[in-house]
Motif scaffolding. Structure first.
Motif, mmCIF file in Angstrom:
data_model
loop_
_atom_site.group_PDB
_atom_site.id
_atom_site.type_symbol
_atom_site.label_atom_id
_atom_site.label_comp_id
_atom_site.label_asym_id
_atom_site.label_seq_id
_atom_site.Cartn_x
_atom_site.Cartn_y
_atom_site.Cartn_z
ATOM 1 N N GLY A 18 8.921 -11.628 17.143
ATOM 2 C CA GLY A 18 8.903 -12.813 16.304
ATOM 3 C C GLY A 18 9.615 -12.579 14.991
ATOM 4 O O GLY A 18 10.598 -11.843 14.928
ATOM 5 N N LYS A 19 9.120 -13.204 13.910
ATOM 6 C CA LYS A 19 9.727 -13.052 12.595
ATOM 7 C C LYS A 19 9.509 -11.635 12.075
ATOM 8 O O LYS A 19 8.402 -11.108 12.167
ATOM 9 C CB LYS A 19 9.130 -14.073 11.623
ATOM 10 N N SER A 20 10.544 -11.039 11.545
ATOM 11 C CA SER A 20 10.481 -9.640 11.127
ATOM 12 C C SER A 20 9.714 -9.468 9.819
ATOM 13 O O SER A 20 9.879 -10.245 8.873
ATOM 14 C CB SER A 20 11.894 -9.077 10.946
ATOM 15 N N ILE A 21 8.880 -8.438 9.794
ATOM 16 C CA ILE A 21 8.230 -8.021 8.565
ATOM 17 C C ILE A 21 8.411 -6.511 8.438
ATOM 18 O O ILE A 21 8.012 -5.749 9.320
ATOM 19 C CB ILE A 21 6.741 -8.428 8.524
ATOM 20 N N ILE A 22 9.073 -6.089 7.385
ATOM 21 C CA ILE A 22 9.326 -4.677 7.118
ATOM 22 C C ILE A 22 8.123 -4.097 6.388
ATOM 23 O O ILE A 22 7.665 -4.660 5.386
ATOM 24 C CB ILE A 22 10.588 -4.492 6.255
ATOM 25 N N ILE A 23 7.602 -2.959 6.872
ATOM 26 C CA ILE A 23 6.410 -2.356 6.283
ATOM 27 C C ILE A 23 6.752 -0.948 5.803
ATOM 28 O O ILE A 23 7.194 -0.103 6.594
ATOM 29 C CB ILE A 23 5.253 -2.341 7.292
ATOM 30 N N LEU A 24 6.562 -0.717 4.510
ATOM 31 C CA LEU A 24 6.907 0.562 3.889
ATOM 32 C C LEU A 24 5.643 1.317 3.507
ATOM 33 O O LEU A 24 4.734 0.755 2.894
ATOM 34 C CB LEU A 24 7.772 0.320 2.645
ATOM 35 N N PRO A 25 5.563 2.609 3.858
ATOM 36 C CA PRO A 25 4.333 3.390 3.677
ATOM 37 C C PRO A 25 4.148 3.909 2.269
ATOM 38 O O PRO A 25 5.066 3.869 1.433
ATOM 39 C CB PRO A 25 4.556 4.561 4.641
ATOM 40 N N GLY A 26 2.945 4.403 2.019
ATOM 41 C CA GLY A 26 2.698 5.117 0.781
ATOM 42 C C GLY A 26 3.452 6.439 0.773
ATOM 43 O O GLY A 26 3.895 6.930 1.818
ATOM 44 N N TRP A 27 3.601 7.021 -0.401
ATOM 45 C CA TRP A 27 4.363 8.262 -0.554
ATOM 46 C C TRP A 27 3.770 9.362 0.315
ATOM 47 O O TRP A 27 2.581 9.662 0.261
ATOM 48 C CB TRP A 27 4.359 8.694 -2.014
ATOM 49 N N GLY A 28 4.614 9.955 1.159
ATOM 50 C CA GLY A 28 4.202 11.064 2.001
ATOM 51 C C GLY A 28 3.550 10.658 3.308
ATOM 52 O O GLY A 28 3.240 11.526 4.131
ATOM 53 N N LEU A 29 3.321 9.369 3.528
ATOM 54 C CA LEU A 29 2.717 8.927 4.778
ATOM 55 C C LEU A 29 3.802 8.625 5.812
ATOM 56 O O LEU A 29 4.977 8.876 5.573
ATOM 57 C CB LEU A 29 1.821 7.712 4.535
ATOM 58 N N ASN A 30 3.422 8.101 6.956
ATOM 59 C CA ASN A 30 4.383 7.924 8.034
ATOM 60 C C ASN A 30 4.028 6.709 8.866
ATOM 61 O O ASN A 30 2.993 6.067 8.661
ATOM 62 C CB ASN A 30 4.427 9.187 8.915
ATOM 63 N N THR A 31 4.905 6.381 9.815
ATOM 64 C CA THR A 31 4.724 5.168 10.617
ATOM 65 C C THR A 31 3.428 5.203 11.419
ATOM 66 O O THR A 31 2.742 4.183 11.552
ATOM 67 C CB THR A 31 5.900 4.975 11.584
ATOM 68 N N ARG A 32 3.066 6.359 11.944
ATOM 69 C CA ARG A 32 1.875 6.450 12.787
ATOM 70 C C ARG A 32 0.605 6.103 11.997
ATOM 71 O O ARG A 32 -0.223 5.295 12.425
ATOM 72 C CB ARG A 32 1.751 7.855 13.387
ATOM 73 N N LEU A 33 0.453 6.700 10.818
ATOM 74 C CA LEU A 33 -0.735 6.445 10.006
ATOM 75 C C LEU A 33 -0.714 5.030 9.414
ATOM 76 O O LEU A 33 -1.751 4.367 9.336
ATOM 77 C CB LEU A 33 -0.825 7.479 8.882
ATOM 78 N N THR A 34 0.462 4.587 9.002
ATOM 79 C CA THR A 34 0.565 3.253 8.417
ATOM 80 C C THR A 34 0.264 2.176 9.443
ATOM 81 O O THR A 34 -0.460 1.210 9.153
ATOM 82 C CB THR A 34 1.963 3.036 7.815
ATOM 83 N N ALA A 35 0.787 2.338 10.642
ATOM 84 C CA ALA A 35 0.519 1.355 11.696
ATOM 85 C C ALA A 35 -0.966 1.328 12.054
ATOM 86 O O ALA A 35 -1.534 0.260 12.315
ATOM 87 C CB ALA A 35 1.362 1.667 12.928
ATOM 88 N N HIS A 36 -1.604 2.471 12.056
ATOM 89 C CA HIS A 36 -3.041 2.522 12.357
ATOM 90 C C HIS A 36 -3.826 1.701 11.338
ATOM 91 O O HIS A 36 -4.817 1.038 11.684
ATOM 92 C CB HIS A 36 -3.527 3.968 12.346
ATOM 93 N N GLU A 37 -3.369 1.716 10.094
ATOM 94 C CA GLU A 37 -4.053 0.992 9.035
ATOM 95 C C GLU A 37 -3.737 -0.503 9.059
ATOM 96 O O GLU A 37 -4.625 -1.339 8.828
ATOM 97 C CB GLU A 37 -3.646 1.580 7.678
ATOM 98 N N ILE A 38 -2.484 -0.856 9.347
ATOM 99 C CA ILE A 38 -2.034 -2.240 9.199
ATOM 100 C C ILE A 38 -2.141 -3.063 10.478
ATOM 101 O O ILE A 38 -2.428 -4.266 10.428
ATOM 102 C CB ILE A 38 -0.576 -2.267 8.699
ATOM 103 N N GLU A 39 -1.962 -2.455 11.629
ATOM 104 C CA GLU A 39 -1.943 -3.223 12.874
ATOM 105 C C GLU A 39 -3.205 -4.058 13.132
ATOM 106 O O GLU A 39 -3.112 -5.150 13.688
ATOM 107 C CB GLU A 39 -1.667 -2.301 14.067
ATOM 108 N N PRO A 40 -4.403 -3.590 12.752
ATOM 109 C CA PRO A 40 -5.585 -4.440 12.969
ATOM 110 C C PRO A 40 -5.488 -5.807 12.305
ATOM 111 O O PRO A 40 -6.106 -6.768 12.774
ATOM 112 C CB PRO A 40 -6.722 -3.605 12.367
ATOM 113 N N TYR A 41 -4.705 -5.927 11.227
ATOM 114 C CA TYR A 41 -4.558 -7.220 10.561
ATOM 115 C C TYR A 41 -3.783 -8.217 11.422
ATOM 116 O O TYR A 41 -3.857 -9.429 11.188
ATOM 117 C CB TYR A 41 -3.855 -7.053 9.208
ATOM 118 N N PHE A 42 -3.044 -7.711 12.401
ATOM 119 C CA PHE A 42 -2.238 -8.578 13.267
ATOM 120 C C PHE A 42 -2.892 -8.775 14.640
ATOM 121 O O PHE A 42 -2.301 -9.386 15.517
ATOM 122 C CB PHE A 42 -0.840 -7.985 13.446
#
Length: 282
Positions: A18-42
């Motif tokens: 669908g519509k793109s949303i770019i997600i940028l992590p906190g300093w030193g974090l990564n896609t795996r940890l960030t997705a674990h935190e953010i994906e439940p919102y979707f």
């Protein structure tokens, strides 16, 4: 997935369509940890293509000797985003230092951004110039401290809520293989020099306020990013919801349900605004 640029390859992960949303992590974090935190919102929500990016030195994206400061990291992100969205409009979400980088992207690509979300945002890169409350633990449940492992000490010392439910939640985060953790030597060279960790320009010097729906979520007891500095952004985001959450440090401890509601309300506003823009164009 890999975004091959002229002199660096940037790792990213995609969820949904669908519509793109770019997600940028906190300093030193990564896609795996960030997705674990953010994906439940979707969860249960369609129509959004979430693109999680590892900036240089983060996750699977290697650092490079020629990248010596935040300006260079932003250059890489801009090139990567341009390639991934291919001229289409997109939204931005940044967590902690990722929100600082997101404001850099907005400065250069504001005309193509539908919405901005900043969660526990770093507003001022230089730690000494931030306005932050003193660190103070608000809740200490019996037995939690004794159960903390050495690997969990840093999280414990950052959190202002020490409860069994908080600890259980932190333990749901996936273990990340060492090769996916990032280049901390590279990141330290930038982080330890304030003039390199901050942009060389005023990232909030906009020619006009950002007109899209925005969201700013801060923790009232956040001793790292604070909440007062984010308030100064409001005039630059006339459609921003600003939330300062009590009983919440830099981890927004036990605020998942409230953050979920705020993020989804923001997504509703972005969708509404995008549809209105499309109707006007027709």
């Amino acid at each position: 997935m890999e975004c091959a640029l002229e002199n660096i390859t940037v790792h990213y992960e995609v969820y949904g369509e669908g519509k793109s949303i770019i997600i940028l992590p906190g300093w030193g974090l990564n896609t795996r940890l960030t997705a674990h935190e953010i994906e439940p919102y979707f969860r249960g929500r369609e129509g959004w293509k979430r693109i999680y990016i590892d900036p240089p030195g983060h996750g699977k994206t290697a650092g490079r000797d020629w990248i010596t400061n935040q300006d260079k990291i932003l250059e890489v992100l801009l090139a990567c985003i341009d390639k991934l969205v291919a001229g289409k409009r997109f939204s931005l979400m940044g967590i902690s230092l990722g929100a600082y980088l997101a404001r850099g992207v907005r400065l250069h690509r504001a005309d193509t951004i539908d919405g901005m979300a900043m969660i526990i945002p770093i507003i001022i890169a230089d730690d000494k110039k931030r306005t932050v409350p003193p660190y103070k633990v608000l809740v200490e449940e019996p037995g939690v401290r004794a159960d903390i492992t050495p690997a969990e000490t840093d999280l414990y010392d950052m959190a202002v809520v020490h409860t069994r439910s908080w600890l259980d939640h932190e333990r749901t985060f996936p273990e990340v293989p060492e090769q996916e953790m990032g280049d901390f030597e590279f990141l330290s060279r930038i982080r330890e020099q304030p003039e390199n960790y901050a942009f060389s320009f005023d990232v909030d010097h906009l020619s006009e306020p950002f007109s899209g729906p925005a969201l700013i979520i801060t923790g009232r007891q956040d001793a790292i990013a604070g909440y007062r500095d984010a308030w100064t952004l409001l005039e630059k985001y006339p459609r921003a919801t600003y939330a300062v959450l009590d009983r919440a440090g830099h981890q927004l401890e036990e605020k998942g349900g409230l953050v979920n509601a705020l993020v989804n309300e923001w997504l509703d506003r972005v969708k509404e605004s995008s549809s209105f823009r499309s109707n006007i164009a027709i």
